[in-house]
Design a protein around this motif. Structure first.
Motif, short mmCIF file in Angstrom:
data_model
loop_
_atom_site.label_atom_id
_atom_site.label_comp_id
_atom_site.label_asym_id
_atom_site.label_seq_id
_atom_site.Cartn_x
_atom_site.Cartn_y
_atom_site.Cartn_z
N ASN A 44 0.79 -1.23 0.00
CA ASN A 44 0.00 0.00 0.00
C ASN A 44 0.82 1.28 0.00
OD1 ASN A 44 -2.56 -1.29 -0.05
ND2 ASN A 44 -2.33 -1.76 2.13
N SER A 45 2.12 1.15 0.25
CA SER A 45 2.97 2.34 0.24
C SER A 45 3.79 2.35 -1.04
CB SER A 45 3.91 2.35 1.45
OG SER A 45 3.18 2.39 2.64
N PRO A 46 3.49 3.27 -1.96
CA PRO A 46 4.26 3.30 -3.22
C PRO A 46 5.71 3.72 -2.99
CG PRO A 46 2.23 4.56 -3.41
CD PRO A 46 2.40 4.23 -1.97
N SER A 47 5.96 4.48 -1.94
CA SER A 47 7.31 4.95 -1.72
C SER A 47 7.61 5.10 -0.23
CB SER A 47 7.55 6.28 -2.44
OG SER A 47 6.70 7.28 -1.91
N LEU A 48 8.91 5.07 0.08
CA LEU A 48 9.38 5.22 1.46
C LEU A 48 10.75 5.87 1.40
CD1 LEU A 48 9.17 4.47 4.52
CD2 LEU A 48 10.33 2.33 3.94
N SER A 49 10.95 6.85 2.26
CA SER A 49 12.25 7.52 2.31
C SER A 49 12.78 7.45 3.74
CB SER A 49 12.10 8.99 1.88
OG SER A 49 13.35 9.64 1.89
N VAL A 50 14.03 7.01 3.90
CA VAL A 50 14.64 6.91 5.22
C VAL A 50 16.06 7.45 5.17
CG1 VAL A 50 13.26 4.89 5.86
CG2 VAL A 50 15.54 4.59 4.89
N GLN A 51 16.58 7.76 6.33
CA GLN A 51 17.94 8.27 6.44
C GLN A 51 18.90 7.09 6.55
OE1 GLN A 51 17.60 11.65 6.34
NE2 GLN A 51 19.80 11.81 5.91
N GLU A 52 20.07 7.27 5.96
CA GLU A 52 21.11 6.24 6.06
C GLU A 52 21.36 5.88 7.52
OE1 GLU A 52 24.80 7.47 4.38
OE2 GLU A 52 25.78 5.53 4.67
N GLY A 53 21.48 4.57 7.79
CA GLY A 53 21.75 4.12 9.15
C GLY A 53 20.50 3.80 9.95
#
Lengths: 112, 112
Positions: free
Chosen positions: A7-16
């Protein structure tokens, strides 16, 4: 009839940090679940799998969790790295493993 | 070891034309499948084979034919191309039993 849903087309996270990708399925006959990773202009690459007799499977930084009662699985990536940026597909299949159904994919972006 | 090889990488067809997408694997895999990838739809199974001489339909077989005369080759034939068949096509193979597929790099087909 989308039997496997991301259901989530995209996800953005920080390195680590941890990346958590989710997947739901509707067919209770599915008993084997897989995650694939896909870079642009390449075919998907098999990442990790889990059988319905387990609720967790680990391979290095990647862990898949299965909740059969909720018909839900998730992929955890810890720690996330920029090279993990790709589209991740969840897939599910029944005992004969011939008809493998895929979700629509989640695009993960890991920012440096 | 080439893995799964698909040809051509790109193709433009006119409506009504026919063509064959080629797929070959050199890993002695029993199972081979054809998927198409469309935006927002994930990968959908077209046809699959569990061994030479044995094929079956997947989720979206209409308009496509397959045959498996050898273990190595699994061509996909478009009988009369339609704009709805514009997609990226992936061939995949694996050993029998549980496990993930090895995918080719895909064929991007446009039908005008």
């Amino acid at each position: 009839d989308q039997q496997v849903k991301q259901n989530s087309p995209s996800l953005s996270v920080q390195e680590g940090r941890i990346s958590i990708l989710n997947c739901d399925y509707t067919n209770s006959m599915f008993d084997y679940f897989l995650w694939y990773k896909k870079y642009p202009a390449e075919g998907p690459t098999f990442l990790i799998s889990i059988s319905s007799i387990k609720d967790k499977n680990e391979d290095g930084r990647f862990t898949v969790f299965l909740n059969k009662s909720a018909k839900h699985l998730s992929l955890h990536i810890v720690p996330s790295q920029p090279g993990d940026s790709a589209v991740y597909f969840c897939a599910a299949t029944t005992y004969n493993n011939n008809d493998m159904r895929f979700g629509a994919g989640t695009r993960l972006t890991v920012k440096p | 070891n080439a893995g799964v090889t698909q040809t051509p990488k790109f193709q433009v067809l006119k409506t009504g034309q026919s063509m064959t997408l080629q797929c070959a694997q050199d890993m002695n895999h029993e199972y081979m499948s054809w998927y198409r990838q469309d935006p927002g739809m994930g990968l959908r199974l077209i046809h699959y084979s569990v061994g030479a001489g044995i094929t079956d339909q997947g989720e979206v077989p209409n308009g496509y034919n397959v045959s498996r005369s050898t273990t190595e080759d699994f061509p996909l034939r478009l009988l009369s191309a339609a704009p709805s068949q514009t997609s990226v096509y992936f061939c995949a193979s694996r050993f029998g039993g549980r496990g993930g597929y090895t995918f080719g790099s895909g064929t991007r087909l446009t039908v005008v």
